[in-house]
Every structure is written in C-alpha cells, then in structure tokens.
Design an enzyme around this catalytic site. Structure first.
Site, short mmCIF file in Angstrom:
data_model
loop_
_atom_site.label_atom_id
_atom_site.label_comp_id
_atom_site.label_asym_id
_atom_site.label_seq_id
_atom_site.Cartn_x
_atom_site.Cartn_y
_atom_site.Cartn_z
N ASN A 9 1.68 -1.60 4.58
CA ASN A 9 2.75 -2.61 4.56
C ASN A 9 2.08 -3.96 4.33
O ASN A 9 1.48 -4.52 5.24
CB ASN A 9 3.50 -2.59 5.90
CG ASN A 9 4.51 -3.71 6.01
OD1 ASN A 9 4.84 -4.37 5.02
ND2 ASN A 9 5.02 -3.93 7.21
N TRP A 10 2.21 -4.45 3.10
CA TRP A 10 1.50 -5.69 2.75
C TRP A 10 2.21 -6.92 3.31
O TRP A 10 1.66 -8.03 3.22
CB TRP A 10 1.37 -5.82 1.23
CG TRP A 10 0.53 -4.74 0.59
CD1 TRP A 10 -0.22 -3.79 1.23
CD2 TRP A 10 0.34 -4.53 -0.81
NE1 TRP A 10 -0.86 -2.99 0.31
CE2 TRP A 10 -0.54 -3.42 -0.96
CE3 TRP A 10 0.81 -5.14 -1.97
CZ2 TRP A 10 -0.93 -2.94 -2.21
CZ3 TRP A 10 0.42 -4.67 -3.21
CH2 TRP A 10 -0.44 -3.57 -3.33
N LYS A 11 3.40 -6.73 3.82
CA LYS A 11 4.19 -7.87 4.35
C LYS A 11 4.27 -8.99 3.30
O LYS A 11 4.27 -8.70 2.11
CB LYS A 11 3.62 -8.36 5.68
CG LYS A 11 3.42 -7.23 6.68
CD LYS A 11 3.16 -7.71 8.05
CE LYS A 11 2.78 -6.54 8.94
NZ LYS A 11 2.71 -6.89 10.33
N HIS A 95 11.61 -2.52 10.52
CA HIS A 95 10.30 -3.01 10.97
C HIS A 95 10.51 -4.00 12.11
O HIS A 95 11.50 -4.73 12.14
CB HIS A 95 9.54 -3.67 9.81
CG HIS A 95 8.12 -3.97 10.17
ND1 HIS A 95 7.77 -5.11 10.86
CD2 HIS A 95 6.98 -3.26 9.99
CE1 HIS A 95 6.45 -5.09 11.05
NE2 HIS A 95 5.96 -3.98 10.54
N GLU A 97 9.38 -6.78 12.65
CA GLU A 97 9.59 -8.17 12.22
C GLU A 97 11.02 -8.39 11.73
O GLU A 97 11.53 -9.51 11.78
CB GLU A 97 8.54 -8.55 11.16
CG GLU A 97 7.17 -8.69 11.81
CD GLU A 97 5.99 -8.28 10.95
OE1 GLU A 97 6.14 -8.18 9.72
OE2 GLU A 97 4.91 -8.04 11.53
N GLU A 167 5.86 2.25 16.25
CA GLU A 167 5.03 1.04 16.24
C GLU A 167 5.29 0.23 17.50
O GLU A 167 6.25 -0.55 17.56
CB GLU A 167 5.37 0.18 15.02
CG GLU A 167 5.15 0.86 13.69
CD GLU A 167 4.91 -0.14 12.58
OE1 GLU A 167 3.79 -0.19 12.09
OE2 GLU A 167 5.82 -0.91 12.26
N GLY A 173 -0.35 -6.26 14.62
CA GLY A 173 -1.00 -7.51 14.22
C GLY A 173 -1.76 -8.19 15.35
O GLY A 173 -2.14 -9.36 15.23
N SER A 212 -2.17 -2.09 14.55
CA SER A 212 -3.61 -2.35 14.52
C SER A 212 -4.44 -1.09 14.26
O SER A 212 -5.54 -0.96 14.79
CB SER A 212 -4.05 -3.06 15.80
OG SER A 212 -3.37 -4.31 15.93
N GLY A 233 -0.67 -2.47 8.54
CA GLY A 233 -0.46 -3.83 8.05
C GLY A 233 -1.77 -4.41 7.56
O GLY A 233 -2.21 -4.17 6.44
N GLY A 234 -2.44 -5.19 8.43
CA GLY A 234 -3.64 -5.93 8.05
C GLY A 234 -4.68 -5.12 7.29
O GLY A 234 -5.20 -5.56 6.26
C1 PEP Z 1 2.84 -3.24 10.70
O1 PEP Z 1 3.15 -4.36 10.36
O2 PEP Z 1 3.62 -2.31 10.54
C2 PEP Z 1 1.52 -3.04 11.30
C3 PEP Z 1 1.26 -1.90 11.87
O3 PEP Z 1 0.65 -4.11 11.23
P1 PEP Z 1 -0.89 -4.10 11.72
O4 PEP Z 1 -1.52 -2.85 11.19
O5 PEP Z 1 -1.47 -5.33 11.13
O6 PEP Z 1 -0.86 -4.11 13.21
#
Ligand code: PEP
Length: 252
Positions: A9-11, A95, A97, A167, A173, A212, A233-234
């Site tokens: 997920n590049w956000k 998600h 967010e 999640e 994040g 994470s 994500g990251g």
């Molecule tokens: C996400 O945004 O779904 C996520 C899991 O982010 P991260 O891996 O950066 O925690």
C-alpha cells in the site's frame, strides 16, 4: 491451500520518477519470489502508469479506495468500474486511515466492499483495533463488529471473493509490530468467527497481517498458521524490502 498474498500500500507517496524506479526494481526481482501473489497499490492517479509498467509481469494491481456509488455526481470519487477499466484486480476498503482519519464507518465500508465486488474487483477488507481498544481488552469484539458489518448486510458468502487484512492500528506506520503470537491469536479468532457461519468460506479466506511488517520480521509473522500474507505500507516503497517480504512468504 491458500496462496500467500503480499500487497504493498503505497498510500499518498511517490512521483512518476520514483514509481518508475520502484516498478523497475520489482520487475527485476519478482520472478524469484515463488508461489506468492504480489500486489501493488499506487495512488489512483498513477494506476494507469503502473498498469503499463507491470504489464507482462505477475504483479497484480490494486487501488487504495473506491466510491460506494457506481457513477454520477460524486466529485473527486472513483468508481470500481473505472478501477477495473484500468486493470485493477483488488481494491483496499476500510483502511484505518479511511476509518480513523477520514471518519468512514462500518456501514459505508460494507457498501464499498459490495461496490468493489459488483465492479468485478476483489476487496481487501481492513479491520483492526485502536491501541485503547487493545488495552481495554476489546480487540476481538472490534474485529468481529467490523467483519459483521459486511456479513450482516451482504451475507457470509461474499467473503469468499475477498481478502481480509488484520491491521492493529497501533502497529501501522509506528514500527511497533504485533508479535507473531499476538497476530496469530487474532487471525485465528477472525477465521473461527467466520467459520461459525461458514466453514468453507473461513478455510479458503486469505487473512493478511498489516502493521510495520518488514524484511526482518516477515518470516516469523508469515510462518503462523492463520497468517496468509501481508499488507505492507512503508516497506513496500523499496523494491528490495518488498521483494524480501515476498520471498519470506514464498519460502514457507
Ligand atoms: C498499512 O498502511 O496498511 C501498513 C501496514 O503500513 P506500515 O506497513 O507502514 O505499518
């Protein structure tokens, strides 16, 4: 046998240049990942470009969100049919967010889930508890409520064409990953909760962990029996890291 699914997920990150570089790195390494479904989820404006860049590879395309409506006066929104038109296979719905920053509720998310399927997309339904919910011992209730919002409106069978991403919001994040045991406990609960309504759907459902996940912790998380992949994500913004997570899934 559930094929692992690793989705990035590049956000709201990237540029035409950085995305071209990332896709080039992924294309060079994806063949070595093994029997794992690798998915990328760019910001919607780059979907067409990423579709072209991933053409001829096994990398599948996802969107990060969609409208619950099919067309019409919804300024700024994107319909599932449009995502499908540009080659998306998946779309993330709910998600954290969207839920916690943009205030989307369970009912709207259930409608987005159904709108995705109606457009021929597979929804990746994100669920998970806030830190205060974990600390007050209601993690399972929260996850059950978020799943039941879909089941109660559209039935259990709709889950057979979906992916669920557990999640924990406190892990997204933050660099604070759930331990493999913590994650497995919730994943097993989710599968069991669905199994009480439909065992076959529960057995076939791929449940990703997100929060994470990175190249260093992926193997331990993914080796848990009810963890069928990751929503990343990251660490999905660096080809090397994302491919390493894919390989960890492929080596199990
Ligand atoms: C996400 O945004 O779904 C996520 C899991 O982010 P991260 O891996 O950066 O925690």
């Amino acid at each position: 046998m559930r094929q692992p699914i690793i989705a990035g997920n590049w956000k709201m990150n990237g540029s035409r240049k950085s995305i071209a570089d990332l896709m080039s790195g992924l294309k060079n390494g994806v063949a070595e990942v093994g029997d794992v479904e690798m998915v990328v989820s760019p910001p919607s404006i780059y979907i067409a470009e990423v579709a072209a860049l991933s053409s001829g590879t096994s990398i599948a395309l996802s969107a990060q969100d969609l409208s619950d409506a099919t067309s019409g006066p919804y300024t700024g929104e994107i319909a599932g049919s449009m995502l499908k038109d540009f080659g998306c296979k998946y779309v993330i719905v709910g998600h954290s967010e969207r839920r916690n920053v943009r205030g989307e509720g369970d009912d709207l998310i259930a409608d987005k889930f159904k709108a995705a399927q109606d457009a021929g997309l597979t929804p990746i339904l994100c669920i998970g508890e806030l830190l205060e919910e974990r600390e007050s011992g209601v993690t399972e209730e929260v996850c059950a409520r978020q799943i039941d919002a879909v089941i109660n409106k559209y039935g259990t069978s709709v889950l057979s064409n979906s992916v669920v991403a557990y999640e924990p919001v406190w892990a997204i994040g933050t660099g604070k990953t759930a331990t493999p045991e913590q994650a497995q406990k919730v994943h097993a609960f989710i599968r069991d909760h669905i199994a009480k309504k439909d065992q076959t759907v529960a057995d076939g459902l791929r449940i990703q962990y997100g929060g994470s996940m990175n190249a260093g912790n992926a193997a331990d998380l993914l080796s848990q029996p009810d963890i069928d992949g990751g929503l990343i994500g990251g660490a999905s913004l660096k080809a090397e890291d994302f491919l390493a997570i894919g390989k960890a899934a492929g080596n199990l």
